[in-house]
Scaffold this active site. Structure first.
Site, PDB file in Angstrom:
ATOM      1  N   HIS B 112       0.824  -1.216   0.000  1.00 19.90           N
ATOM      2  CA  HIS B 112       0.000   0.000   0.000  1.00 19.90           C
ATOM      3  C   HIS B 112       0.859   1.268   0.000  1.00 19.90           C
ATOM      4  O   HIS B 112       0.322   2.371  -0.006  1.00 19.90           O
ATOM      5  CB  HIS B 112      -0.934   0.023   1.215  1.00 19.90           C
ATOM      6  CG  HIS B 112      -1.961  -1.072   1.196  1.00 19.90           C
ATOM      7  ND1 HIS B 112      -2.832  -1.243   0.138  1.00 19.90           N
ATOM      8  CD2 HIS B 112      -2.235  -2.067   2.077  1.00 19.90           C
ATOM      9  CE1 HIS B 112      -3.608  -2.301   0.388  1.00 19.90           C
ATOM     10  NE2 HIS B 112      -3.250  -2.824   1.546  1.00 19.90           N
ATOM     11  N   HIS B 153      -6.235  -7.339  -0.509  1.00 17.44           N
ATOM     12  CA  HIS B 153      -6.437  -5.909  -0.713  1.00 17.44           C
ATOM     13  C   HIS B 153      -5.795  -5.494  -2.026  1.00 17.44           C
ATOM     14  O   HIS B 153      -4.780  -6.048  -2.426  1.00 17.44           O
ATOM     15  CB  HIS B 153      -5.792  -5.115   0.430  1.00 17.44           C
ATOM     16  CG  HIS B 153      -6.337  -5.456   1.777  1.00 17.44           C
ATOM     17  ND1 HIS B 153      -5.789  -6.452   2.555  1.00 17.44           N
ATOM     18  CD2 HIS B 153      -7.386  -4.957   2.468  1.00 17.44           C
ATOM     19  CE1 HIS B 153      -6.473  -6.535   3.690  1.00 17.44           C
ATOM     20  NE2 HIS B 153      -7.462  -5.650   3.656  1.00 17.44           N
TER      21      HIS B 153
HETATM   22 ZN    ZN Z   1      -3.917  -7.301   2.465  1.00 13.78          ZN
END
Ligand code: ZN
Ligand code: ZN
Lengths: 555, 436
Positions: B112, B153
């Site tokens: 991320h 994710h």
């Molecule tokens: Zn994740």
């Protein structure tokens, strides 16, 4: 009294509070190990007051030889492997039964074992006339109940039944399987040896504790050794290193070399304490969980054969008979050292001839060829030691602190024992650029090491306050604790249990200096709450010697 | 003795003394049970499997990828540098041919972390895969690389870093952004002007199971990889698609992860997320290790594994089938899409808001990509955080043409000192980095 059984000799020594009183050496008869041992002791004890002996420590090759020569008993293996790797490669017994049932990493029983499978295993073993068996389950160090309950089912039909969790608290299921197998496989050979010792002691009216040496350089009582003979494998190099330590007291990092006729054994001490194998020693095709001193053997010694291959000098790894100075056919490093005046035995003219022949192929005279051999031998040792230190210093670590600030081995001296030790010291000193010590009377190092070895023990404590369980596999402890159990309590408990354990293994009160070697405490969070603590502790009796050696006396 | 078919390097670094906070999912305990399983299985004794300690990534390694505000060393901890250093070590062992494959089981994760770093997003501060890849590109030469991100994710950070780089194909499978953090990763996020089509997102519906994941792999990912022909395949091996994961809603299994890894056959895998530290991680990591080593993983199974409970609904199966067709069709049409999108354009702007959930920072950002016929094109980032820091960054891409290089330096020099909190220049051609 210490006794070490080597490949060719049995050495024994009497030590009185750190002073060497007497030494005896007799040739070893491999067909009658007990006889050789007794003859040596007899020899050493003659004319002495037997009643003054306080203890006898033996380093024996009985178990090792049985494994290497394949003189082992058939073993039935009951293996509960749970999910994970395909377990088929762990088949090591005469019969291998893989059973269902499964305990997970936290010791929770996921699936019970099926008693019908155990009964079937037992009848298969009996059909094969197998008398001993081992029961090993994955994660049994976290919860030994499957192993214990299976053992209870079988205890009237087989002897011994080795349970995996009793051999080590370390996690490694394949090694646990192999170690348990070996323990059963050598059990009867070793027991016969123990019985002979006991009988002879009785006959001679000697009533003192007898301990056997383990691969970690410590001892266990003869009785415990009989139950767990696998711990006595490969105790020879351990005796030798403990002996060398006795000659080199201190707290520095060092390289320990034992240069023999065919091999050179390399070990290390860190802060004066021997380095151990991370998990356990290997023997034959088996990795084990047997705690052992780290020792690497290379095929290079005074009697190694020297050949020229493609114009290059090659020393070892084989030995092809005696040095030419002793009537052999192939030049050896010993011949070179005789020519250089560093060793003095055999026929010097034959040694010169050996180096002359070698020199002809290298385009130099006998003396120059000897120099080249001598230097090359030291180079090989130095390179190997360097690469081992590099490996040791890159062993895996698991915390930021260890990675950034962990201990790095950095030797400050080299200790050399063995036949060519004195001859090799000057050149090794130059190559290593470190002081090289050659202890006096190192011929007796192994027996001295055995004599001064003290009882060692290690325990692994795991407290899981979320499940409310405390376990110490080495002593089969598995009990409930309450949620408030702390790291501090765990430390105290570990030290207390270790002391008990050590005394069962043969230690006398004064000699057990305990220490915590690893400790951690993890918060266990489930959902969004802390559900408990996972506390892990390893404690050991500090490895070392009973006494420091004070000078060297021959009575 | 067991012998691995592929020589496998493992960088296993659980960082037992580091946590975001004592009860955070990214805490000391996270890899504890994985370690138990790996040790108990005797992985270290398998011939051909070798363990390596991580190294430490340098400030420069990070600067090649990120613009850290105010600078690298005040944003990262030692643990972040070790985690990235672990990934680098894995790749290095592979590049130096010491091993055939490598798996970095390290923490904290990184996917991320975007180009600009004001703080921690989704437990990530620096993008460990990107730091690893740019380090080995610098040392071992240019390479066409495919990153397949199997974390639950969306890997919005990796997407951002390789947005305009056609030498790095990024494919992410993830739970649909309408139902999960970070809320991105849709089909129309398709790559910057120089790399249109080279950023592929596969948003999957909640409760996708083994069948769905393997369908996407076999029918979408593998065909695309075959056409792209990467020199290196990297698996961002996030493990939070597992049916026991506490922060996601998928139904994937350890056995499925192993199978996926076996078929994908990556050169390097790097652990990303995965917070079912007891029920999933020990088994998933073991499965991936065995698959990478070329060993039998058919006995790897979770304690509570029940295939009937995890059976994927036919509705989901149908949905995924259609989704894959749509994505594959767009991949085939990427050049046409690029022509349409770029027609007559000199610049492409990419304005967005980025939220740093762990630190609670909101960032407002505009990236500006030059459409250059000779290279990927100079680009700049203008960004402001709601904590009041405003920065300007100039980035010269790895394949920049001389004109773009000159322009980059010119813009940097002409930006007066003090106009922004910080002005950065990242010159990927000469591997230099400046800030004022
Ligand atoms: Zn994740
Ligand atoms: Zn350009």
């Amino acid at each position: 009294m210490g006794l070490d059984m080597g490949g060719t000799h049995v050495d024994a020594v009497i030590i009185d509070r750190g002073n060497i009183v007497d030494i005896a050496k007799t040739p070893a008869d491999r067909s009658d190990l007990f006889g050789s041992i007794w003859a040596t002791l007899d020899n050493l004890l003659s004319g002495k007051k037997v009643s003054r002996i306080e203890r006898i420590n033996l380093s024996t090759t009985v178990s090792t030889n049985a494994i290497i020569e394949g003189k082992t008993a058939p073993v039935g293996m009951i293996i509960e492997s749970g999910p994970g790797m395909d377990p088929s490669f762990m088949s090591c017994g005469s019969e291998n039964i893989f059973i269902t049932g499964y305990v997970d990493h936290r010791g929770r029983e996921i699936k019970p074992f099926d008693p019908v499978e155990i009964q079937e295993a037992a009848s298969r073993f009996k059909q094969q006339d197998i008398k001993t068996c081992a029961v090993v389950a994955k994660f049994s160090t976290r919860n030994p109940l499957h192993e214990i309950n299976i053992q209870k089912m079988l205890k009237d039909e087989f002897c011994p039944i080795t349970m995996g969790h009793t051999l080590s608290g370390k996690l490694n299921f394949p090694r646990r399987v192999f170690t348990s197998y070996l323990n059963c496989a050598v059990y009867h050979v070793f027991k016969a040896f123990c019985d002979s010792i006991r009988k002879a002691m009785q006959k001679e009216n000697i009533h003192v504790p007898v301990n056997v040496l383990k691969a970690d350089g410590g001892t266990i009582s003869l009785d415990v050794g009989q139950q767990y003979p696998v711990n006595t494998i490969l105790s020879g190099p351990a005796a030798s290193l403990m002996g060398a330590c006795a000659f080199n007291a201190g707290d520095k990092d060092a390289v320990f070399l034992d240069i023999g006729g065919t091999t050179t054994d390399i070990s290390f001490v860190a802060d004066g304490v021997p380095l151990f194998e991370p998990l356990g020693i290997n023997i034959g095709p088996y990795n084990t969980l047997v705690r052992a001193i780290y020792s690497v053997s290379i095929g290079l010694g005074g009697d190694s054969a020297i050949h020229i291959e493609n114009g290059e000098l090659k020393i070892g790894p084989q030995r092809e008979g005696f040095p030419m100075a002793l009537g052999g056919q192939v030049p050896t490093p010993s011949d070179a050292m005789i020519v250089l005046g560093l060793l003095d035995f055999g026929n010097k003219d034959r040694a010169i001839l050996a180096m002359k022949l070698l020199g002809e192929k290298l385009g130099m005279d006998a003396r120059a060829a000897s120099e080249v051999v001598y230097e090359k031998m030291a180079d090989i040792i130095k390179q190997k030691v360097d690469s081992l230190i590099k490996d040791i210093n890159s062993r895996p670590v698991y915390t930021v602190k260890e990675l950034l600030y962990g201990k790095r081995l950095k030797p400050e001296y080299v200790s050399i024992i063995g036949g060519p030790a004195r001859a090799m010291a000057p050149v090794l000193e130059k190559k290593f650029n470190l002081p090289c010590r050659v202890p006096e009377n190192y011929e007796a190092a192994n027996a001295v090491g055995a004599a001064l070895a003290k009882t060692t023990a290690e325990i692994t404590l795991l407290a899981d306050t979320a499940s409310g369980v405390l376990s110490v596999p080495e002593i089969g402890l598995y009990k409930r604790i309450d949620r408030n159990f702390t790291l501090d309590m765990a430390r105290q408990k570990a030290l207390e249990l270790l002391k008990q354990r050590a005394s069962i293994l043969g230690a006398e009160g004064s000699e057990t200096e305990s220490e915590i070697t690893e400790e951690s405490s993890f918060n266990m969070v489930r959902g969004f709450y802390t559900s408990g603590k996972n506390i892990r502790i390893k404690a050991q009796v500090k490895p070392g010697l009973l006494y420091e050696l004070r000078g060297v006396n021959y009575a | 003795m067991l012998r691995a078919k592929n020589r496998l390097g493992l960088v296993f670094f659980p960082a037992f003394d580091w946590a975001i906070s004592p009860t955070h999912p990214e805490r000391e305990e996270r890899l504890l049970y994985t370690q138990d399983q790996v040790f108990e299985e005797g992985i270290a004794d398998i011939e051909g499997i070798k363990f390596f300690n991580p190294g430490m990534a340098t400030e420069k390694d990070v600067q090649r990828v990120h613009f850290c505000v105010p600078d690298v060393m005040s944003r990262v901890t030692e643990s972040h540098l070790i985690s990235a250093g672990g990934a680098i070590k894995a790749a290095e062992a592979l590049m130096e041919k010491e091993v055939d494959k490598a798996f970095a089981i390290v923490r904290p994760p990184g996917h991320h972390a975007q180009r600009v770093v004001f703080g921690d997003r989704g437990f990530c501060i620096i993008n460990i895969e990107a730091v690893m890849l740019e380090n080995i590109r610098q040392r071992f030469g240019h390479r066409r690389i495919a990153i397949v991100d199997t974390d639950c994710h969306h890997g919005d950070g990796t997407q951002d870093i390789y947005w305009n780089d056609r030498d790095t194909l990024y494919i992410s499978f993830h739970q649909d952004g309408r139902t999960l953090y970070p809320g991105t990763g849709f089909l129309d996020e398709f790559g910057g002007p120089a790399a249109i089509g080279y950023n592929i997102n596969v948003p999957l519906p909640p409760e996708t199971g083994e069948e769905g994941f393997l369908y996407v792999l076999d029918n979408l990912v593998m065909p695309i990889l075959e056409e792209y022909k990467p020199d290196l395949v990297v698996n961002s091996a996030g493990q939070d698609n597992h049916y026991t994961d506490p922060i996601t809603n998928m139904n994937f299994t350890a056995h499925g992860y192993a199978k996926l890894n076996h078929r994908l056959n990556p050169d390097i895998a790097v652990l990303e997320g995965g917070y079912s530290i007891e029920g999933a991680l020990p088994y998933v990591n073991l499965g991936i290790i065995l698959a990478m080593a070329g060993l039998d993983y058919s006995h790897v199974r979770e304690p509570d594994y029940d295939p009937t409970k995890l059976k994927q609904s036919p509705r989901i199966t149908e949905y995924i089938k259609e989704l894959c067709e749509k994505i594959y069709e767009r991949w085939c049409r990427k050049e046409g899409i690029a022509r349409e999108t770029l027609k007559g354009k000199e610049y492409v702007l990419r304005p967005r808001n980025v939220y740093y959930d762990t630190d609670g920072i909101m960032e407002e950002q505009t990236q500006k990509f030059k459409v250059c016929p000779n290279c990927s094109g100079l680009n700049t980032i203008h960004s402001r955080s709601d904590w009041g820091y405003e920065i300007f960054a100039v980035s010269i891409p790895r394949d920049a043409c001389p004109a773009c290089i000159d322009e980059g330096y010119k813009i940097y020099k002409e930006t007066p000192e003090g106009k922004y909190f910080k002005t950065f220049l990242q010159d990927r051609v000469n591997d230099t980095y400046m800030s004022k």
